[in-house]
Motif scaffolding. Structure first.
Motif, PDB file in Angstrom:
ATOM      1  N   ASP A 160       0.995  -1.004   0.202  1.00 56.33           N
ATOM      2  CA  ASP A 160      -0.089   0.022  -0.283  1.00 56.33           C
ATOM      3  C   ASP A 160       0.931   1.529   0.064  1.00 56.33           C
ATOM      4  O   ASP A 160       0.284   2.121  -0.539  1.00 56.33           O
ATOM      5  CB  ASP A 160      -0.824   0.061   1.324  1.00 56.33           C
ATOM      6  CG  ASP A 160      -0.711  -0.020   2.398  1.00 56.33           C
ATOM      7  OD1 ASP A 160       0.756  -0.419   2.137  1.00 56.33           O
ATOM      8  OD2 ASP A 160      -0.909   0.332   3.788  1.00 56.33           O
ATOM      9  N   GLU A 161       1.699   1.256   0.595  1.00 54.14           N
ATOM     10  CA  GLU A 161       3.009   2.373   0.712  1.00 54.14           C
ATOM     11  C   GLU A 161       3.431   2.334  -0.988  1.00 54.14           C
ATOM     12  O   GLU A 161       3.791   3.649  -0.874  1.00 54.14           O
ATOM     13  CB  GLU A 161       4.063   2.233   1.496  1.00 54.14           C
ATOM     14  CG  GLU A 161       3.567   2.183   3.015  1.00 54.14           C
ATOM     15  CD  GLU A 161       4.561   1.372   4.222  1.00 54.14           C
ATOM     16  OE1 GLU A 161       4.550   2.169   4.884  1.00 54.14           O
ATOM     17  OE2 GLU A 161       5.052   1.088   3.699  1.00 54.14           O
ATOM     18  N   MET A 162       3.487   1.236  -1.269  1.00 56.62           N
ATOM     19  CA  MET A 162       3.947   1.643  -2.810  1.00 56.62           C
ATOM     20  C   MET A 162       2.957   2.509  -3.635  1.00 56.62           C
ATOM     21  O   MET A 162       4.179   3.410  -4.855  1.00 56.62           O
ATOM     22  CB  MET A 162       4.530   0.312  -3.641  1.00 56.62           C
ATOM     23  CG  MET A 162       5.432  -0.830  -2.896  1.00 56.62           C
ATOM     24  SD  MET A 162       5.871  -2.274  -3.420  1.00 56.62           S
ATOM     25  CE  MET A 162       6.896  -2.703  -2.492  1.00 56.62           C
ATOM     26  N   SER A 163       1.944   1.874  -3.286  1.00 54.51           N
ATOM     27  CA  SER A 163       0.761   2.539  -4.183  1.00 54.51           C
ATOM     28  C   SER A 163       0.750   3.984  -4.272  1.00 54.51           C
ATOM     29  O   SER A 163       0.427   4.727  -5.227  1.00 54.51           O
ATOM     30  CB  SER A 163      -0.471   1.851  -4.028  1.00 54.51           C
ATOM     31  OG  SER A 163      -1.502   2.247  -5.030  1.00 54.51           O
ATOM     32  N   LYS A 164       0.467   4.617  -2.903  1.00 55.19           N
ATOM     33  CA  LYS A 164       0.584   5.745  -2.459  1.00 55.19           C
ATOM     34  C   LYS A 164       2.137   6.668  -3.006  1.00 55.19           C
ATOM     35  O   LYS A 164       1.791   7.609  -3.233  1.00 55.19           O
ATOM     36  CB  LYS A 164       0.921   5.588  -0.711  1.00 55.19           C
ATOM     37  CG  LYS A 164      -0.952   5.521  -0.976  1.00 55.19           C
ATOM     38  CD  LYS A 164      -0.577   5.262   1.272  1.00 55.19           C
ATOM     39  CE  LYS A 164      -1.640   5.454   1.574  1.00 55.19           C
ATOM     40  NZ  LYS A 164      -2.295   4.845   3.296  1.00 55.19           N
ATOM     41  N   ALA A 165       2.809   5.753  -2.787  1.00 53.74           N
ATOM     42  CA  ALA A 165       4.349   6.781  -3.426  1.00 53.74           C
ATOM     43  C   ALA A 165       4.201   7.096  -5.049  1.00 53.74           C
ATOM     44  O   ALA A 165       4.460   7.574  -5.406  1.00 53.74           O
ATOM     45  CB  ALA A 165       5.696   6.034  -3.128  1.00 53.74           C
ATOM     46  N   MET A 166       3.681   6.105  -5.271  1.00 50.80           N
ATOM     47  CA  MET A 166       3.932   6.140  -7.141  1.00 50.80           C
ATOM     48  C   MET A 166       2.674   6.898  -7.534  1.00 50.80           C
ATOM     49  O   MET A 166       3.036   7.742  -8.480  1.00 50.80           O
ATOM     50  CB  MET A 166       3.883   4.650  -7.581  1.00 50.80           C
ATOM     51  CG  MET A 166       4.564   3.605  -7.469  1.00 50.80           C
ATOM     52  SD  MET A 166       4.783   2.553  -9.045  1.00 50.80           S
ATOM     53  CE  MET A 166       3.491   1.390  -8.047  1.00 50.80           C
ATOM     54  N   ALA A 167       1.413   6.970  -6.887  1.00 51.36           N
ATOM     55  CA  ALA A 167       0.382   8.066  -7.242  1.00 51.36           C
ATOM     56  C   ALA A 167       0.686   9.580  -6.585  1.00 51.36           C
ATOM     57  O   ALA A 167       0.756  10.987  -7.352  1.00 51.36           O
ATOM     58  CB  ALA A 167      -0.962   7.674  -5.508  1.00 51.36           C
ATOM     59  N   THR A 168       1.164   9.379  -5.658  1.00 50.65           N
ATOM     60  CA  THR A 168       2.134  11.660  -5.184  1.00 50.65           C
ATOM     61  C   THR A 168       3.846  11.207  -5.737  1.00 50.65           C
ATOM     62  O   THR A 168       4.008  13.196  -6.130  1.00 50.65           O
ATOM     63  CB  THR A 168       2.135  11.091  -3.533  1.00 50.65           C
ATOM     64  OG1 THR A 168       0.845  10.796  -3.072  1.00 50.65           O
ATOM     65  CG2 THR A 168       2.940  12.861  -3.277  1.00 50.65           C
ATOM     66  N   HIS A 169       4.570  10.849  -6.245  1.00 50.49           N
ATOM     67  CA  HIS A 169       5.662  11.213  -6.713  1.00 50.49           C
ATOM     68  C   HIS A 169       6.038  10.676  -8.249  1.00 50.49           C
ATOM     69  O   HIS A 169       6.956  10.370  -8.665  1.00 50.49           O
ATOM     70  CB  HIS A 169       6.900  10.727  -5.349  1.00 50.49           C
ATOM     71  CG  HIS A 169       6.928  11.033  -4.426  1.00 50.49           C
ATOM     72  ND1 HIS A 169       7.004  12.669  -3.744  1.00 50.49           N
ATOM     73  CD2 HIS A 169       6.041  10.593  -3.300  1.00 50.49           C
ATOM     74  CE1 HIS A 169       6.777  12.617  -3.217  1.00 50.49           C
ATOM     75  NE2 HIS A 169       6.770  11.612  -2.267  1.00 50.49           N
ATOM     76  N   GLY A 170       5.038   9.278  -8.719  1.00 51.34           N
ATOM     77  CA  GLY A 170       5.248   8.932 -10.105  1.00 51.34           C
ATOM     78  C   GLY A 170       6.406   7.809  -9.875  1.00 51.34           C
ATOM     79  O   GLY A 170       6.629   6.619 -10.769  1.00 51.34           O
ATOM     80  N   LYS A 171       6.987   7.672  -8.497  1.00 51.69           N
ATOM     81  CA  LYS A 171       7.529   6.377  -8.374  1.00 51.69           C
ATOM     82  C   LYS A 171       7.777   6.049  -6.476  1.00 51.69           C
ATOM     83  O   LYS A 171       7.404   7.121  -6.367  1.00 51.69           O
ATOM     84  CB  LYS A 171       8.780   6.445  -9.116  1.00 51.69           C
ATOM     85  CG  LYS A 171      10.084   7.520  -8.699  1.00 51.69           C
ATOM     86  CD  LYS A 171      10.671   8.525  -8.713  1.00 51.69           C
ATOM     87  CE  LYS A 171      11.757   9.717  -8.318  1.00 51.69           C
ATOM     88  NZ  LYS A 171      13.426   8.958  -8.174  1.00 51.69           N
ATOM     89  N   VAL A 172       8.486   4.985  -6.891  1.00 53.47           N
ATOM     90  CA  VAL A 172       9.475   4.057  -5.495  1.00 53.47           C
ATOM     91  C   VAL A 172      10.153   3.877  -5.162  1.00 53.47           C
ATOM     92  O   VAL A 172      10.796   2.691  -6.542  1.00 53.47           O
ATOM     93  CB  VAL A 172       8.065   2.988  -4.835  1.00 53.47           C
ATOM     94  CG1 VAL A 172       7.862   2.299  -5.580  1.00 53.47           C
ATOM     95  CG2 VAL A 172       8.080   2.853  -3.278  1.00 53.47           C
ATOM     96  N   ALA A 173      10.865   4.055  -4.380  1.00 53.97           N
ATOM     97  CA  ALA A 173      12.520   3.557  -4.471  1.00 53.97           C
ATOM     98  C   ALA A 173      12.484   2.311  -3.451  1.00 53.97           C
ATOM     99  O   ALA A 173      12.260   2.171  -2.671  1.00 53.97           O
ATOM    100  CB  ALA A 173      13.927   4.485  -4.103  1.00 53.97           C
ATOM    101  N   LEU A 174      12.471   1.624  -3.639  1.00 55.82           N
ATOM    102  CA  LEU A 174      13.261   0.434  -2.989  1.00 55.82           C
ATOM    103  C   LEU A 174      14.602  -0.532  -2.410  1.00 55.82           C
ATOM    104  O   LEU A 174      15.365  -0.106  -3.852  1.00 55.82           O
ATOM    105  CB  LEU A 174      12.329  -1.340  -3.881  1.00 55.82           C
ATOM    106  CG  LEU A 174      10.931  -1.344  -4.057  1.00 55.82           C
ATOM    107  CD1 LEU A 174      10.149  -1.780  -4.973  1.00 55.82           C
ATOM    108  CD2 LEU A 174      10.244  -0.151  -2.758  1.00 55.82           C
ATOM    109  N   TYR A 175      14.944  -0.484  -1.273  1.00 55.12           N
ATOM    110  CA  TYR A 175      16.303  -0.892  -0.685  1.00 55.12           C
ATOM    111  C   TYR A 175      16.042  -2.521  -0.488  1.00 55.12           C
ATOM    112  O   TYR A 175      17.362  -2.773  -0.022  1.00 55.12           O
ATOM    113  CB  TYR A 175      16.920   0.014   0.338  1.00 55.12           C
ATOM    114  CG  TYR A 175      16.785   1.611  -0.972  1.00 55.12           C
ATOM    115  CD1 TYR A 175      18.305   1.820  -0.602  1.00 55.12           C
ATOM    116  CD2 TYR A 175      15.392   2.136  -0.346  1.00 55.12           C
ATOM    117  CE1 TYR A 175      18.581   2.667  -1.498  1.00 55.12           C
ATOM    118  CE2 TYR A 175      15.763   3.841  -1.327  1.00 55.12           C
ATOM    119  CZ  TYR A 175      17.183   4.076  -1.299  1.00 55.12           C
ATOM    120  OH  TYR A 175      17.565   5.218  -1.738  1.00 55.12           O
TER     121      TYR A 175
END
Length: 332
Positions: A211-226
């Protein structure tokens, strides 16, 4: 009875001596302290950077605000312990330095630099290192070092090579300006002891949930994963990456219409061409894992690699390079 009183007295003296140290501080096992001194400043970092002097000091560059040496300092990263000891008033900086050097050599350390044998070290008198406003936890005034005599600064560095890894020590001893008592401590000489134990940083980023990935992509257009791990210069996904892959699969299964670019990123160690290929292979490995192990349709995923062309931090230090080594998800 007398024996009990004597033991009690010795215990009280021991507790009193311990109580003089800054609360929460302790000696480092690699080196003992000068007799009669107490810890007045202490700090420990699990992973930090430190530039260790190994050659003649040349000048202080007023424009860059950097110290310059005949050879570049040795850049170290790893566990760092900082201890400042305050010693009796009749102690000199030279006495402190020599005692610590002798102790280090007795323990097998090799002296790398000694300012008392460096003709250029007299140029140190225009600034104090590492003293000034104290940024660490201390039992003294944070301005106490401003009253120190810069002409009395003594500096030395050393290294101990061990099978499990080297240990480095940096010493800076200083005396008090006898004509200035504005911020004077209750005693007369200090030595700052820095112990650096180089090691690789443990990647410790928090797992990003679906759900955090989905929110990040909706807000910032991408999500970084480590949380997707690879060995150096390799593209095989390590087993501890599974929790992150599970969250990506959960995201894709929860949003059937979502299509993703999987983008691999590297640090700048190695050439551009090599890192471009490596970052793409890593992205392809993530794609293959999602398809093969989690049943995600290959048509929903596109693998890309951009090497080190889109950093999120400086590649000048390991901490920044670790942030740059990542996988990003970008909606198509």
């Amino acid at each position: 009875m007398m024996r009990r009183c004597l033991c009690l007295g010795m215990l009280l003296l021991s507790l009193a001596a311990q109580g003089a140290d800054l609360a929460g501080s302790k000696d480092h096992p690699a080196i003992k302290r000068f007799a009669g001194s107490e810890i007045v400043t202490y700090d420990y970092k699990r992973f930090d950077a430190f530039d260790l002097q190994t050659s003649t000091f040349q000048q202080y560059n007023l424009e860059t605000k950097q110290r310059e040496y005949a050879s570049p300092p040795l850049h170290l990263e790893g566990a760092r312990t900082t201890i400042w000891y305050e010693s009796p008033g009749d102690t000199s900086a030279t006495e402190l330095l020599r005692n610590y050097q002798n102790e280090l050599q007795a323990r097998g350390f090799k002296i790398l630099y000694d300012s008392t044998k460096d003709p250029a070290a007299t140029r140190w008198n225009n600034y104090l290192t590492p003293f000034g406003a104290v940024e660490y936890k201390t039992s003294r005034s944070r301005y106490v070092m401003y009253a120190a005599d810069s002409r009395g600064v003594r500096v030395s560095t050393a290294r101990l090579d061990k099978p499990e890894g080297s240990i480095y020590v940096a010493l800076t001893a200083v005396e008090w300006n006898k004509d200035d008592s504005t911020f004077k401590a209750k005693r007369g000489a200090y030595i700052a002891v820095e112990i650096i134990e180089p090691k690789a940083m443990t990647q410790n980023m928090v797992l990003v949930k679906a759900d955090e990935m989905s929110k990040a992509m909706a807000t910032h257009g991408k999500v970084a994963l480590y949380g997707i791990y690879f060995d150096t210069n390799k593209a095989e996904i390590k087993p501890e990456s599974r929790p992150a892959l599970e969250e990506i699969a959960k995201l894709l299964k929860g949003e059937p219409g979502l299509r993703l670019h999987i983008v691999g990123h590297t640090d700048n160690v190695g050439g551009l061409e090599s890192n471009m290929g490596l970052s793409r292979r890593r992205a392809e490995a993530v794609q293959a894992a999602l398809v093969g192990s989690f049943g995600i349709a290959a048509s929903r995923l596109t693998a890309n690699g951009v090497g080190y062309l889109a950093p999120v931090a400086s590649n000048g230090a390991e901490e920044g390079r670790a942030k740059n080594r990542r996988v990003e998800l970008v909606p198509q």
